[in-house]
Design a protein around this motif. Structure first.
Motif, PDB file in Angstrom:
ATOM      1  N   LEU A  80       0.855  -1.182   0.000  1.00 34.31           N
ATOM      2  CA  LEU A  80       0.000   0.000   0.000  1.00 34.31           C
ATOM      3  C   LEU A  80       0.895   1.236   0.000  1.00 34.31           C
ATOM      4  CD1 LEU A  80      -2.820   1.432   0.562  1.00 34.31           C
ATOM      5  CD2 LEU A  80      -2.296   1.132   2.983  1.00 34.31           C
ATOM      6  N   ALA A  81       0.454   2.289  -0.681  1.00 26.70           N
ATOM      7  CA  ALA A  81       1.205   3.538  -0.695  1.00 26.70           C
ATOM      8  C   ALA A  81       0.298   4.700  -0.336  1.00 26.70           C
ATOM      9  CB  ALA A  81       1.814   3.776  -2.085  1.00 26.70           C
ATOM     10  N   THR A  82       0.878   5.734   0.241  1.00 30.33           N
ATOM     11  CA  THR A  82       0.218   7.025   0.360  1.00 30.33           C
ATOM     12  C   THR A  82       0.971   7.994  -0.528  1.00 30.33           C
ATOM     13  OG1 THR A  82      -0.671   6.721   2.591  1.00 30.33           O
ATOM     14  CG2 THR A  82      -0.257   8.978   1.881  1.00 30.33           C
ATOM     15  N   ALA A  83       0.239   8.695  -1.390  1.00 32.27           N
ATOM     16  CA  ALA A  83       0.856   9.633  -2.325  1.00 32.27           C
ATOM     17  C   ALA A  83       0.305  11.034  -2.080  1.00 32.27           C
ATOM     18  CB  ALA A  83       0.592   9.203  -3.767  1.00 32.27           C
ATOM     19  N   PRO A  84       1.130  12.069  -2.279  1.00 30.25           N
ATOM     20  CA  PRO A  84       0.705  13.432  -1.953  1.00 30.25           C
ATOM     21  C   PRO A  84      -0.174  14.074  -3.019  1.00 30.25           C
ATOM     22  CG  PRO A  84       2.958  13.436  -2.765  1.00 30.25           C
ATOM     23  CD  PRO A  84       2.542  12.010  -2.698  1.00 30.25           C
ATOM     24  N   VAL A  85      -1.136  14.857  -2.547  1.00 31.93           N
ATOM     25  CA  VAL A  85      -1.891  15.789  -3.396  1.00 31.93           C
ATOM     26  C   VAL A  85      -2.085  17.100  -2.627  1.00 31.93           C
ATOM     27  CG1 VAL A  85      -3.075  14.132  -4.892  1.00 31.93           C
ATOM     28  CG2 VAL A  85      -4.080  14.700  -2.671  1.00 31.93           C
ATOM     29  N   TYR A  86      -1.064  17.507  -1.892  1.00 31.90           N
ATOM     30  CA  TYR A  86      -1.152  18.705  -1.058  1.00 31.90           C
ATOM     31  C   TYR A  86      -1.620  19.916  -1.868  1.00 31.90           C
ATOM     32  CZ  TYR A  86       1.626  16.178   2.441  1.00 31.90           C
ATOM     33  OH  TYR A  86       2.082  15.273   3.359  1.00 31.90           O
ATOM     34  N   TRP A  87      -2.404  20.790  -1.215  1.00 32.71           N
ATOM     35  CA  TRP A  87      -3.029  21.880  -1.968  1.00 32.71           C
ATOM     36  C   TRP A  87      -2.328  23.223  -1.815  1.00 32.71           C
ATOM     37  CZ3 TRP A  87      -8.002  24.685  -0.112  1.00 32.71           C
ATOM     38  CH2 TRP A  87      -7.892  25.063   1.214  1.00 32.71           C
ATOM     39  N   ALA A  88      -1.187  23.282  -1.158  1.00 30.78           N
ATOM     40  CA  ALA A  88      -0.500  24.556  -0.923  1.00 30.78           C
ATOM     41  C   ALA A  88       0.112  25.107  -2.212  1.00 30.78           C
ATOM     42  CB  ALA A  88       0.599  24.354   0.121  1.00 30.78           C
ATOM     43  N   ASP A  89       0.651  26.351  -2.111  1.00 29.99           N
ATOM     44  CA  ASP A  89       1.346  26.940  -3.259  1.00 29.99           C
ATOM     45  C   ASP A  89       2.524  26.081  -3.697  1.00 29.99           C
ATOM     46  OD1 ASP A  89      -0.268  29.196  -3.686  1.00 29.99           O
ATOM     47  OD2 ASP A  89       0.743  30.315  -2.103  1.00 29.99           O
ATOM     48  N   TRP A  90       3.143  25.397  -2.732  1.00 24.66           N
ATOM     49  CA  TRP A  90       4.251  24.507  -3.077  1.00 24.66           C
ATOM     50  C   TRP A  90       3.751  23.135  -3.501  1.00 24.66           C
ATOM     51  CZ3 TRP A  90       3.473  20.568   0.228  1.00 24.66           C
ATOM     52  CH2 TRP A  90       2.934  20.855   1.491  1.00 24.66           C
ATOM     53  N   GLY A  91       2.428  22.930  -3.480  1.00 24.31           N
ATOM     54  CA  GLY A  91       1.841  21.650  -3.844  1.00 24.31           C
ATOM     55  C   GLY A  91       1.060  21.718  -5.137  1.00 24.31           C
ATOM     56  N   TRP A  92      -0.229  21.428  -5.054  1.00 26.52           N
ATOM     57  CA  TRP A  92      -1.077  21.351  -6.238  1.00 26.52           C
ATOM     58  C   TRP A  92      -1.086  22.648  -7.039  1.00 26.52           C
ATOM     59  CZ3 TRP A  92      -3.521  17.037  -8.117  1.00 26.52           C
ATOM     60  CH2 TRP A  92      -4.460  17.231  -9.141  1.00 26.52           C
ATOM     61  N   GLN A  93      -0.922  23.791  -6.370  1.00 32.68           N
ATOM     62  CA  GLN A  93      -0.939  25.085  -7.066  1.00 32.68           C
ATOM     63  C   GLN A  93       0.301  25.327  -7.915  1.00 32.68           C
ATOM     64  OE1 GLN A  93      -4.300  25.315  -6.560  1.00 32.68           O
ATOM     65  NE2 GLN A  93      -3.717  27.397  -7.108  1.00 32.68           N
ATOM     66  N   ASN A  94       1.356  24.557  -7.648  1.00 32.11           N
ATOM     67  CA  ASN A  94       2.579  24.648  -8.443  1.00 32.11           C
ATOM     68  C   ASN A  94       2.444  23.693  -9.633  1.00 32.11           C
ATOM     69  OD1 ASN A  94       5.251  23.756  -9.372  1.00 32.11           O
ATOM     70  ND2 ASN A  94       6.049  25.047  -7.738  1.00 32.11           N
ATOM     71  N   PRO A  95       2.441  24.209 -10.875  1.00 35.87           N
ATOM     72  CA  PRO A  95       2.204  23.332 -12.034  1.00 35.87           C
ATOM     73  C   PRO A  95       3.154  22.144 -12.119  1.00 35.87           C
ATOM     74  CG  PRO A  95       2.048  25.632 -12.683  1.00 35.87           C
ATOM     75  CD  PRO A  95       2.561  25.626 -11.285  1.00 35.87           C
ATOM     76  N   GLU A  96       4.432  22.379 -11.799  1.00 34.89           N
ATOM     77  CA  GLU A  96       5.393  21.274 -11.867  1.00 34.89           C
ATOM     78  C   GLU A  96       5.094  20.226 -10.810  1.00 34.89           C
ATOM     79  OE1 GLU A  96      10.232  20.469 -11.592  1.00 34.89           O
ATOM     80  OE2 GLU A  96       9.434  22.516 -11.560  1.00 34.89           O
ATOM     81  N   ARG A  97       4.797  20.672  -9.605  1.00 35.09           N
ATOM     82  CA  ARG A  97       4.505  19.734  -8.537  1.00 35.09           C
ATOM     83  C   ARG A  97       3.177  19.021  -8.790  1.00 35.09           C
ATOM     84  NH1 ARG A  97       7.259  19.605  -4.140  1.00 35.09           N
ATOM     85  NH2 ARG A  97       8.847  19.739  -5.760  1.00 35.09           N
ATOM     86  N   ARG A  98       2.200  19.732  -9.327  1.00 31.35           N
ATOM     87  CA  ARG A  98       0.923  19.097  -9.657  1.00 31.35           C
ATOM     88  C   ARG A  98       1.148  17.961 -10.656  1.00 31.35           C
ATOM     89  NH1 ARG A  98      -2.656  23.018 -12.611  1.00 31.35           N
ATOM     90  NH2 ARG A  98      -2.320  24.179 -10.686  1.00 31.35           N
ATOM     91  N   ALA A  99       2.013  18.201 -11.648  1.00 29.36           N
ATOM     92  CA  ALA A  99       2.317  17.155 -12.621  1.00 29.36           C
ATOM     93  C   ALA A  99       2.977  15.959 -11.939  1.00 29.36           C
ATOM     94  CB  ALA A  99       3.206  17.708 -13.725  1.00 29.36           C
ATOM     95  N   ASP A 100       3.860  16.234 -10.952  1.00 30.00           N
ATOM     96  CA  ASP A 100       4.480  15.147 -10.196  1.00 30.00           C
ATOM     97  C   ASP A 100       3.428  14.337  -9.454  1.00 30.00           C
ATOM     98  OD1 ASP A 100       7.030  15.860 -10.997  1.00 30.00           O
ATOM     99  OD2 ASP A 100       7.402  17.117  -9.242  1.00 30.00           O
TER     100      ASP A 100
END
Length: 385
Positions: free
Chosen positions: A68-88
């Motif tokens: 089992l894995a947990t994967a991030p979808v954090y919504w901060a500016d450094w997370g989902w709001q950052n296009p590169e990080r969102r793609a990751d």
């Protein structure tokens, strides 16, 4: 005793020849392939990136230790709001889905000023526009996640200490987010996740009562909370296993699945770390309401608390790695050989999960796959052609 009662079931195997006659003294090798219980770890977005030997080692160790894995979808500016990080984040979720690895998504909302995008803070004073933006975000992420079918989603995080919307004119926003997310993906459990419940010696009674009251309130208003998450970040403040069980038992009345979402022990005492990993894992596994146990990372080179990792930077295993392996793939694992009786029948008690069953009689041999489940018939007939 609880593990024996709640985590195992009886598998009955019937061996017949091609004419339907029972076969006596057939050797039946029952090997577990995958546990029904979730034994997992956090996997950062670089888990899917090609990175030479590091990448190979990460995937090798993950495959040997976790299902089992947990994967991030954090919504901060450094997370989902950052296009590169969102793609990751998207690549990680897609990879886990493509590999048929069960996974948890963490976390769509984290409603504290330190963790939310600046655009949300900029809408302070305009609750309706703020509400619209947040729900659009929930809709966007849930629409992405739904076809990937994560086994759980942490919809919101740490409600005790992150009450921004409650205090700034949107007291129903978290509830509305649950309802919206559920309408998009009704089959995916939506979890709440909080900390300082099980750790701290188990004396955080105020935190415990807040969490219970929060869930009570949600259920009273028919908000579709689908599961309860307990973070479990320890240092020297270890909690006696019996107290851990008693706290979990207080949440049994909600009738919701319980996950240990974030486990680690930040200490340099590696032997104590290993012993407590074994004991904490054992007592959590023994509670029938729990369904998953997630380490918050496993390699020192990619861990928020490096001393809490299971492997050092050079990938040498620490004692807690051995404790985990011995428990999950030893104590909680089934690998047995039985023989069929005069009626062609054999029975054994095994942990719930997926199995390879190989029957050998003389020169004949046949392997079939089966699942031992809490709700299944758990009877298997194997015909030797």
């Amino acid at each position: 005793a609880r593990i024996e009662a709640h985590r195992k079931g009886d598998l009955v195997i019937s061996v017949l020849d091609a004419s339907g006659v029972p076969v006596q003294n057939a050797k039946i090798d029952v090997k577990m392939r995958k546990h029904a219980y979730g034994f997992g770890t956090f996997t950062n977005h670089d888990f899917v990136k090609s990175d030479g030997s590091k990448d190979d080692t990460i995937h090798k160790q993950f495959g040997q230790l976790f299902n089992l894995a947990t994967a991030p979808v954090y919504w901060a500016d450094w997370g989902w709001q950052n296009p590169e990080r969102r793609a990751d984040y998207m690549a990680t979720g897609q990879y886990l889905a493509d590999q048929n690895i069960p996974w948890r998504a963490h976390t769509i909302m984290w409603p504290g000023e330190r963790y939310m995008p600046q655009v949300v803070l900029d809408l302070d004073g305009d609750p309706e526009k703020q509400r619209e933006w947040v729900l659009d975000h929930v809709r966007e992420v849930m629409t992405f996640l739904d076809p990937l079918a994560p086994m759980a989603i942490d919809l919101t995080n740490e409600p005790r200490t992150n009450q921004y919307f409650m205090k700034r004119g949107n007291p129903e926003l978290v509830s509305d987010a649950f309802r919206l997310a559920h309408s998009i993906a009704p089959d995916i459990p939506l979890f709440i996740n909080d900390y300082a419940i099980l750790n701290g010696g188990g004396v955080n009674t105020g935190n415990i009562e807040f969490y219970k009251n929060w869930i009570d309130d949600m259920q009273a208003r028919d908000v579709p909370v689908g599961g309860i998450g307990f973070q479990a970040h320890f240092s020297a403040d270890l909690t006696a296993p019996q107290r851990v069980y008693d706290i979990i038992e207080e949440f049994d009345r909600f009738g919701l699945p319980i996950h240990i979402t974030e486990f680690d022990i930040d200490t340099l005492d590696e032997e104590a770390q290993a012993d407590y990993t074994r004991d904490f894992l054992t007592v959590v596994f023994s509670h029938p309401r729990t369904e998953a146990f997630v380490m918050w990372g496993f390699w020192e080179g990619d861990h928020w608390k490096p001393a809490g990792a299971m492997f050092r930077k050079d990938w040498s295993p620490k004692p807690n790695a051995a404790a985990w392996r011995d428990a999950v793939y030893g104590t909680f694992w089934t690998d047995e050989i039985v023989n069929s009786g005069a009626s062609g029948l054999a029975a054994l008690r095994g942990f719930y999960g997926d199995y390879d069953v190989t029957v050998t009689h003389g020169r004949q041999s046949k392997t079939v796959q089966t699942t031992l489940s809490k709700t299944g018939d758990n009877r298997l007939t194997i015909v030797l052609d």
